[in-house]
Design a protein around this motif. Sequence first.
Motif, mmCIF file in Angstrom:
data_model
loop_
_atom_site.group_PDB
_atom_site.id
_atom_site.type_symbol
_atom_site.label_atom_id
_atom_site.label_comp_id
_atom_site.label_asym_id
_atom_site.label_seq_id
_atom_site.Cartn_x
_atom_site.Cartn_y
_atom_site.Cartn_z
ATOM 1 N N ARG A 312 -2.174 -24.016 -3.818
ATOM 2 C CA ARG A 312 -3.453 -23.694 -4.468
ATOM 3 C C ARG A 312 -4.055 -22.427 -3.873
ATOM 4 O O ARG A 312 -4.563 -21.558 -4.602
ATOM 5 N N ILE A 313 -4.019 -22.309 -2.547
ATOM 6 C CA ILE A 313 -4.590 -21.129 -1.887
ATOM 7 C C ILE A 313 -3.859 -19.867 -2.329
ATOM 8 O O ILE A 313 -4.476 -18.859 -2.700
ATOM 9 N N LEU A 314 -2.550 -19.904 -2.304
ATOM 10 C CA LEU A 314 -1.773 -18.710 -2.661
ATOM 11 C C LEU A 314 -1.901 -18.368 -4.137
ATOM 12 O O LEU A 314 -1.979 -17.189 -4.507
ATOM 13 N N SER A 315 -1.935 -19.375 -4.979
ATOM 14 C CA SER A 315 -2.006 -19.093 -6.422
ATOM 15 C C SER A 315 -3.330 -18.449 -6.796
ATOM 16 O O SER A 315 -3.402 -17.681 -7.758
ATOM 17 N N ALA A 316 -4.382 -18.731 -6.012
ATOM 18 C CA ALA A 316 -5.713 -18.222 -6.349
ATOM 19 C C ALA A 316 -6.009 -16.854 -5.758
ATOM 20 O O ALA A 316 -7.042 -16.262 -6.072
ATOM 21 N N ASP A 317 -5.134 -16.342 -4.906
ATOM 22 C CA ASP A 317 -5.465 -15.131 -4.146
ATOM 23 C C ASP A 317 -4.319 -14.120 -4.184
ATOM 24 O O ASP A 317 -3.460 -14.102 -3.297
ATOM 25 N N PRO A 318 -4.277 -13.250 -5.193
ATOM 26 C CA PRO A 318 -3.206 -12.246 -5.267
ATOM 27 C C PRO A 318 -3.163 -11.320 -4.056
ATOM 28 O O PRO A 318 -2.078 -10.923 -3.622
ATOM 29 N N ALA A 319 -4.317 -10.972 -3.496
ATOM 30 C CA ALA A 319 -4.347 -10.074 -2.334
ATOM 31 C C ALA A 319 -3.702 -10.738 -1.125
ATOM 32 O O ALA A 319 -2.986 -10.088 -0.343
ATOM 33 N N LEU A 320 -3.944 -12.035 -0.955
ATOM 34 C CA LEU A 320 -3.315 -12.764 0.151
ATOM 35 C C LEU A 320 -1.808 -12.829 -0.052
ATOM 36 O O LEU A 320 -1.036 -12.662 0.906
ATOM 37 N N ARG A 321 -1.368 -13.066 -1.281
ATOM 38 C CA ARG A 321 0.071 -13.081 -1.560
ATOM 39 C C ARG A 321 0.705 -11.746 -1.199
ATOM 40 O O ARG A 321 1.778 -11.691 -0.603
ATOM 41 N N LEU A 322 0.025 -10.659 -1.549
ATOM 42 C CA LEU A 322 0.551 -9.336 -1.249
ATOM 43 C C LEU A 322 0.642 -9.109 0.256
ATOM 44 O O LEU A 322 1.675 -8.658 0.768
ATOM 45 N N ALA A 323 -0.429 -9.440 0.988
ATOM 46 C CA ALA A 323 -0.448 -9.212 2.437
ATOM 47 C C ALA A 323 0.614 -10.040 3.142
ATOM 48 O O ALA A 323 1.322 -9.552 4.030
ATOM 49 N N MET A 324 0.746 -11.291 2.760
ATOM 50 C CA MET A 324 1.756 -12.155 3.382
ATOM 51 C C MET A 324 3.161 -11.689 3.030
ATOM 52 O O MET A 324 4.064 -11.708 3.868
ATOM 53 N N GLY A 325 3.342 -11.267 1.782
ATOM 54 C CA GLY A 325 4.653 -10.760 1.377
ATOM 55 C C GLY A 325 5.053 -9.522 2.154
ATOM 56 O O GLY A 325 6.217 -9.371 2.549
ATOM 57 N N GLN A 326 4.109 -8.638 2.390
ATOM 58 C CA GLN A 326 4.394 -7.430 3.163
ATOM 59 C C GLN A 326 4.732 -7.778 4.614
ATOM 60 O O GLN A 326 5.639 -7.187 5.210
ATOM 61 N N ALA A 327 4.018 -8.744 5.189
ATOM 62 C CA ALA A 327 4.308 -9.174 6.558
ATOM 63 C C ALA A 327 5.696 -9.780 6.656
ATOM 64 O O ALA A 327 6.438 -9.549 7.619
ATOM 65 N N GLY A 328 6.066 -10.567 5.639
ATOM 66 C CA GLY A 328 7.397 -11.155 5.620
ATOM 67 C C GLY A 328 8.483 -10.110 5.510
ATOM 68 O O GLY A 328 9.508 -10.184 6.199
ATOM 69 N N ARG A 329 8.268 -9.123 4.659
ATOM 70 C CA ARG A 329 9.260 -8.050 4.499
ATOM 71 C C ARG A 329 9.458 -7.318 5.820
ATOM 72 O O ARG A 329 10.596 -7.022 6.217
ATOM 73 N N ARG A 330 8.370 -7.019 6.535
ATOM 74 C CA ARG A 330 8.503 -6.330 7.822
ATOM 75 C C ARG A 330 9.319 -7.161 8.807
ATOM 76 O O ARG A 330 10.150 -6.620 9.547
ATOM 77 N N LYS A 331 9.093 -8.460 8.815
ATOM 78 C CA LYS A 331 9.831 -9.318 9.751
ATOM 79 C C LYS A 331 11.319 -9.326 9.426
ATOM 80 O O LYS A 331 12.160 -9.293 10.332
ATOM 81 N N VAL A 332 11.647 -9.375 8.148
ATOM 82 C CA VAL A 332 13.059 -9.337 7.751
ATOM 83 C C VAL A 332 13.697 -8.024 8.188
ATOM 84 O O VAL A 332 14.818 -8.008 8.722
ATOM 85 N N GLU A 333 13.016 -6.915 7.958
ATOM 86 C CA GLU A 333 13.560 -5.616 8.347
ATOM 87 C C GLU A 333 13.810 -5.540 9.844
ATOM 88 O O GLU A 333 14.788 -4.930 10.291
ATOM 89 N N GLN A 334 12.968 -6.170 10.634
ATOM 90 C CA GLN A 334 13.063 -6.073 12.090
ATOM 91 C C GLN A 334 14.021 -7.078 12.707
ATOM 92 O O GLN A 334 14.645 -6.801 13.734
ATOM 93 N N GLN A 335 14.182 -8.254 12.072
ATOM 94 C CA GLN A 335 14.927 -9.324 12.733
ATOM 95 C C GLN A 335 16.041 -9.947 11.898
ATOM 96 O O GLN A 335 16.972 -10.521 12.479
#
Length: 362
Positions: A312-335
């Motif tokens: 529910r939290i993620l579906s209601a907040d596109p900006a949060l989805r974007l920020a979390m997605g970017q953080a996840g992408r950085r972690k994948v690139e690094q590790q």
Amino acid sequence: MKVLVFTRYGRAGASSRQRFYQYLPCLQAASVDLTVAPLLSNDYVAGLQRGLKPRGEVLAAYPQRVRALLRAQKFDLIWIEKETLPWLPAWLEQVLLPGGVPYVLDYDDAVFHYYDLHRKPWVKALLGNKHPRLMSKAAMVIAGNDYLADFARASGAERVEILPTVIDLQRYPQPRRSTGTADAPPCVGWIGQRATASFLMPLASVFQRLSSELGLRFAAVGIDAGKLGLPMTSIPWSEDSEVASISSFDIGIMPLVDEPFERGKCGYKLIQYMACGLPVVASPVGVNRQIVEHGVNGFLATTPQEWEQALRILSADPALRLAMGQAGRRKVEQQYSLQVTGPKLIRLLQSAAANRLSMGAT
């Protein structure tokens, strides 16, 4: 360096593809001479996805594997996916593995629990100590996470190295996602195989409720969701289309049960989601607790109520989805990328074969 590679499956097998086949180009570029000998074919894997077990292929596969073992003396190293002869005792593998040729065992699942936790006492008695015996004689055990590595160390493995299951960044281009509200409701997606679809079942009512109340869409890549009674759209899997399929999601999920075998999983689908710039929701089981930073690149959820709240939290907040997605992408690139682990794997295999090479083996 000449390496004989014993995979469990052809490239269609997820574990074989992720742990072995995707590394072949970088190993070959480092002048490693590779001979790949899968036990079971891509057709066998396709049959498993349809709920079939082609016994005829299995019966033919074992003699072929034995013949390959008998010709293994000419190699500098044998790199094995888990075991060479599943469901046969360790002593037989040890007799067939050529003396003087070091071998490396590679694990991305706790397959040893198929034996030591089997419900039938005779299987435990015959095979329960198989993997510890093989590990104790290996030149190296490469483990996909701490749970697998700890088991190898407790089994007396001389050398244990952790190498996570990763993606190739060249197959996962930098995602471009908008913070704006899409015309369609967010899509919650899962990718996997028939064997792991059962983990979705306890959340079916949550999916149905969120679909009815919020219009959330739910999709599953790789299974016939309708046939399994899941309120999800089915998307066929192929290696060529999987990145595009995952990229069509807005949120990626990985439910699990907290059992011994599941604690040995390597969280590959989470890494795929994050590589595509998706926020994730996952069960806090095994390596998931390392991959998912709660509140940073996704949420960890145990109960159906926690799962529903996170979605529910993620579906209601596109900006949060974007920020979390970017953080996840950085972690994948690094590790969690082939670009990081490829050079390490080359060094590990070279060091495992060092003694054999120093003796001038051909």
